[in-house]
Enzyme design. Sequence first.
Site, PDB file in Angstrom:
ATOM      1  N   GLU A  86     -16.541   6.292   3.021  1.00 45.14           N
ATOM      2  CA  GLU A  86     -15.961   5.700   4.236  1.00 45.14           C
ATOM      3  C   GLU A  86     -15.934   6.731   5.341  1.00 45.14           C
ATOM      4  OE1 GLU A  86     -11.764   4.786   4.442  1.00 45.14           O
ATOM      5  OE2 GLU A  86     -11.333   6.034   2.704  1.00 45.14           O
TER       6      GLU A  86
ATOM      7  N   LYS B  38      -2.779   6.466   1.031  1.00 46.09           N
ATOM      8  CA  LYS B  38      -2.733   6.882   2.437  1.00 46.09           C
ATOM      9  C   LYS B  38      -1.805   8.085   2.583  1.00 46.09           C
ATOM     10  CE  LYS B  38      -3.025   4.509   6.874  1.00 46.09           C
ATOM     11  NZ  LYS B  38      -4.489   4.421   7.015  1.00 46.09           N
TER      12      LYS B  38
ATOM     13  N   ARG C  40       0.831  -1.206   0.000  1.00 47.02           N
ATOM     14  CA  ARG C  40       0.000   0.000   0.000  1.00 47.02           C
ATOM     15  C   ARG C  40       0.867   1.258   0.000  1.00 47.02           C
ATOM     16  NH1 ARG C  40      -4.619   0.115   4.378  1.00 47.02           N
ATOM     17  NH2 ARG C  40      -2.920   0.759   5.730  1.00 47.02           N
TER      18      ARG C  40
HETATM   19  C1  LIG Z   1      -5.564   3.653   7.124  1.00 47.81           C
HETATM   20  C2  LIG Z   1      -6.959   3.927   6.691  1.00 47.81           C
HETATM   21  C3  LIG Z   1      -7.993   3.001   6.852  1.00 47.81           C
HETATM   22  C4  LIG Z   1      -7.825   1.681   7.554  1.00 47.81           C
HETATM   23  O1  LIG Z   1      -6.922   0.824   6.934  1.00 47.81           O
HETATM   24  P1  LIG Z   1      -6.336  -0.410   7.741  1.00 47.81           P
HETATM   25  O2  LIG Z   1      -5.320  -0.978   6.822  1.00 47.81           O
HETATM   26  O3  LIG Z   1      -7.448  -1.336   7.991  1.00 47.81           O
HETATM   27  O4  LIG Z   1      -5.768   0.137   8.999  1.00 47.81           O
HETATM   28  C5  LIG Z   1      -9.248   3.329   6.355  1.00 47.81           C
HETATM   29  N1  LIG Z   1      -9.485   4.520   5.773  1.00 47.81           N
HETATM   30  C6  LIG Z   1      -8.525   5.434   5.622  1.00 47.81           C
HETATM   31  C7  LIG Z   1      -8.859   6.723   4.983  1.00 47.81           C
HETATM   32  C8  LIG Z   1      -7.236   5.177   6.074  1.00 47.81           C
HETATM   33  O5  LIG Z   1      -6.291   6.109   5.927  1.00 47.81           O
END
Ligand SMILES: *Cc1c(COP(=O)(O)O)cnc(C)c1O
Length: 341
Positions: free
Chosen positions: A221, A185, A82
Amino acid sequence: MENKKIDWSSLTFGYVPTNYNVRMYYRNGKWGELEVSSETSINIPMAATCLHYGQEAFEGMKAFRGKDGKIRIFRPEENAARLQSSSRGIMMPELPTDLFINAVKRVIELNEEFVPPYGTGASLYIRPLLLGLSQQVGVKPAAEYLFMIFVTPVGPYFKEGFKPTPMAIMRGYDRAAPLGTGTIKVGGNYAASLKAGVLAHEKGYSAVIFLDAKHKEYIDECGPANFFGIKNNTYITPKSTSILPSITNKSLMQIAEDMGMKVERREIHVDELSTFEEAGACGTAAVISPIERIDDLDEHKSYIISKDGKAGPTCEKLYNKLRAIQYGEEPDTHNWVMILD
Ligand SMILES: *Cc1c(COP(=O)(O)O)cnc(C)c1O
């Protein structure tokens, strides 16, 4: 060896300084050696691209002290992949998976005393960062980068038990554009979500549920966590071009399937919220945050998810199963866990 000065049971999801962090620079087109540092600050040129133009990405993951005393890291190769995807998204060099995982292992080993003992519900939070360092005021990708990881012990997310909380839809705010940076991210997405998040907290909500920015009809989300709903023995989670692929969500989809549930990844219209038997937000920090109700603050509508103020049986089962795998209490049938030796 365990750190005797920390009261593991009173840890929150805050920040406790640890002994060491690890750093690696990218210069002249290649990654350097992994360096160990005990400095809690970093030296960044004031003209660095990460500071002005948000050329920065991060990751979040956890290490757990298992029932057998061994330290387990949950799916680190997924975080490596990622971060590579985030790098491609904002024109940063990709850090190879083996270098990422070596750095994760090293920083945990260096701070072993901060991995909370089994049974406390606490864990070691791992925060990798990648920053553009080159000094320039023109808008273009940096030539030099810093990759670093620090760790901090964090307490169990649910101190008062696994309880659902209310969340809000706030139509006046978007977190990410349909073809923007929502799938990677980067800190900028969090900056974009802060205002709505703070307003929602002031009104007593635990989080904002963002809708798709283009139509304002489908669930995207939460600020830092993915959304899922449960009905008719089916786990349903949004498909969208502006949500972050959560590793927790991916794992829960697999566990749901293993438990004999159907899994659907598709658009979820706001109107469908009233039909869910259960719903939750999912991510590394809490695994699952069950949702009590969702208030659409602009349309003045309320979708009640939990009628008795308790988490539903499916959320509970999914949560317990994933945690049991992370702590080595149940067999790791999908090879998700990397054990440090
Ligand atoms: C990090 C993140 C998540 C959760 O991801 P995980 O890998 O399950 O910790 C969900 N939404 C956003 C916007 C994120 O930055």
